[in-house]
Write a protein that holds these residues in place. Structure first.
Motif, PDB file in Angstrom:
ATOM      1  N   ASP A 110      35.820  32.332  32.407  1.00  0.00           N
ATOM      2  CA  ASP A 110      35.695  30.845  32.309  1.00  0.00           C
ATOM      3  C   ASP A 110      34.686  30.626  33.446  1.00  0.00           C
ATOM      4  O   ASP A 110      34.833  30.761  34.536  1.00  0.00           O
ATOM      5  CB  ASP A 110      37.185  30.260  32.679  1.00  0.00           C
ATOM      6  N   THR A 144      31.943  27.835  39.374  1.00  0.00           N
ATOM      7  CA  THR A 144      32.960  28.429  39.683  1.00  0.00           C
ATOM      8  C   THR A 144      33.239  29.430  38.398  1.00  0.00           C
ATOM      9  O   THR A 144      33.389  28.813  37.377  1.00  0.00           O
ATOM     10  CB  THR A 144      34.267  27.506  39.721  1.00  0.00           C
ATOM     11  N   LYS A 156      35.886  32.637  36.728  1.00  0.00           N
ATOM     12  CA  LYS A 156      37.318  33.278  36.900  1.00  0.00           C
ATOM     13  C   LYS A 156      37.139  34.284  35.748  1.00  0.00           C
ATOM     14  O   LYS A 156      36.839  33.745  34.471  1.00  0.00           O
ATOM     15  CB  LYS A 156      38.330  32.221  36.483  1.00  0.00           C
ATOM     16  N   GLU A 178      39.140  37.614  34.169  1.00  0.00           N
ATOM     17  CA  GLU A 178      40.307  38.463  33.990  1.00  0.00           C
ATOM     18  C   GLU A 178      39.929  39.973  34.235  1.00  0.00           C
ATOM     19  O   GLU A 178      39.216  40.602  33.220  1.00  0.00           O
ATOM     20  CB  GLU A 178      40.816  38.352  32.593  1.00  0.00           C
ATOM     21  N   ALA A 195      33.529  35.625  46.667  1.00  0.00           N
ATOM     22  CA  ALA A 195      34.407  36.283  45.634  1.00  0.00           C
ATOM     23  C   ALA A 195      35.739  36.461  46.243  1.00  0.00           C
ATOM     24  O   ALA A 195      35.708  36.870  47.288  1.00  0.00           O
ATOM     25  CB  ALA A 195      33.762  37.444  45.285  1.00  0.00           C
ATOM     26  N   GLN A 196      36.701  36.236  45.344  1.00  0.00           N
ATOM     27  CA  GLN A 196      38.239  36.627  45.671  1.00  0.00           C
ATOM     28  C   GLN A 196      38.851  37.368  44.622  1.00  0.00           C
ATOM     29  O   GLN A 196      38.464  36.663  43.372  1.00  0.00           O
ATOM     30  CB  GLN A 196      38.757  35.392  46.122  1.00  0.00           C
ATOM     31  N   TYR A 197      39.728  38.281  44.834  1.00  0.00           N
ATOM     32  CA  TYR A 197      40.205  38.946  43.721  1.00  0.00           C
ATOM     33  C   TYR A 197      41.853  38.948  44.088  1.00  0.00           C
ATOM     34  O   TYR A 197      42.687  39.304  45.157  1.00  0.00           O
ATOM     35  CB  TYR A 197      39.671  40.338  43.470  1.00  0.00           C
ATOM     36  N   VAL A 212      42.793  38.533  38.687  1.00  0.00           N
ATOM     37  CA  VAL A 212      41.704  37.346  38.437  1.00  0.00           C
ATOM     38  C   VAL A 212      40.756  37.420  39.407  1.00  0.00           C
ATOM     39  O   VAL A 212      41.132  37.313  40.782  1.00  0.00           O
ATOM     40  CB  VAL A 212      42.435  36.072  38.135  1.00  0.00           C
ATOM     41  N   SER A 230      37.577  35.599  41.113  1.00  0.00           N
ATOM     42  CA  SER A 230      37.239  34.126  41.290  1.00  0.00           C
ATOM     43  C   SER A 230      35.955  33.977  42.161  1.00  0.00           C
ATOM     44  O   SER A 230      36.021  34.710  43.201  1.00  0.00           O
ATOM     45  CB  SER A 230      38.278  33.255  42.078  1.00  0.00           C
ATOM     46  N   THR A 283      32.715  31.800  43.479  1.00  0.00           N
ATOM     47  CA  THR A 283      32.108  30.430  43.831  1.00  0.00           C
ATOM     48  C   THR A 283      30.739  30.649  44.183  1.00  0.00           C
ATOM     49  O   THR A 283      30.295  31.417  45.004  1.00  0.00           O
ATOM     50  CB  THR A 283      32.757  29.955  45.135  1.00  0.00           C
TER      51      THR A 283
END
Length: 143
Positions: free
Chosen positions: A42, A51, A53, A55, A118-120, A124, A126, A128
């Motif tokens: 997304d 942004t 996201k 999977e 980046a964040q996991y 998911v 994510s 930015t």
């Protein structure tokens, strides 16, 4: 006068996807392995950033690779499943996949790679992705 053509239900058209995999054996593809799933993403755009996201269920954080080149974003991951069989067991159906998957897409604006984050969490990823400031366009005088 109109031409008469034969209808081929398995020809390459959108309806053929309806039957794709219908006659596949219960164990999946060759060797009982299922094909690796695609990365679902997304992407939303704000005034100053994108942004994303993605999977990636069942993937370890260390096995994810994100590359940014101008406005091109590439996400790749690898999944390794250990096949643990006890003596006397046999595999009847295997749907959990092993292998590598990647996804690339381009965005309208270039990305500021230095400020990207980046964040996991919970399967998911994510991202930015701040947009680069628009450079001033210089008008060249014609002599």
């Amino acid at each position: 006068m109109s031409n008469i053509t034969r209808f081929d239900p398995f020809a390459a058209d959108p309806m053929s996807d309806l039957f794709h995999g219908l006659f596949r054996p219960l164990r999946g593809g060759a060797g009982g392995e299922m094909q690796l799933a695609d990365i679902k993403v997304d992407v939303t755009e704000g005034d100053t950033q994108y942004t994303v996201k993605a999977e990636l269920p069942g993937v370890e954080k260390d096995d994810i690779d994100v590359k940014i080149d101008g406005n091109l974003v590439s996400i790749s991951a690898k999944v390794e499943r250990k096949h643990e069989l006890k003596e006397g067991e046999r595999v009847i159906r295997r749907e959990r996949y092993s292998g590598a998957v990647s996804r690339s897409f381009s965005l309208e604006s270039e990305i500021d790679e230095a400020a990207a984050a980046a964040q996991y969490k919970d399967g998911v990823l994510s991202l930015t992705l701040p947009k680069k400031a628009a450079s001033e366009r210089k008008r060249l005088p014609i002599n």
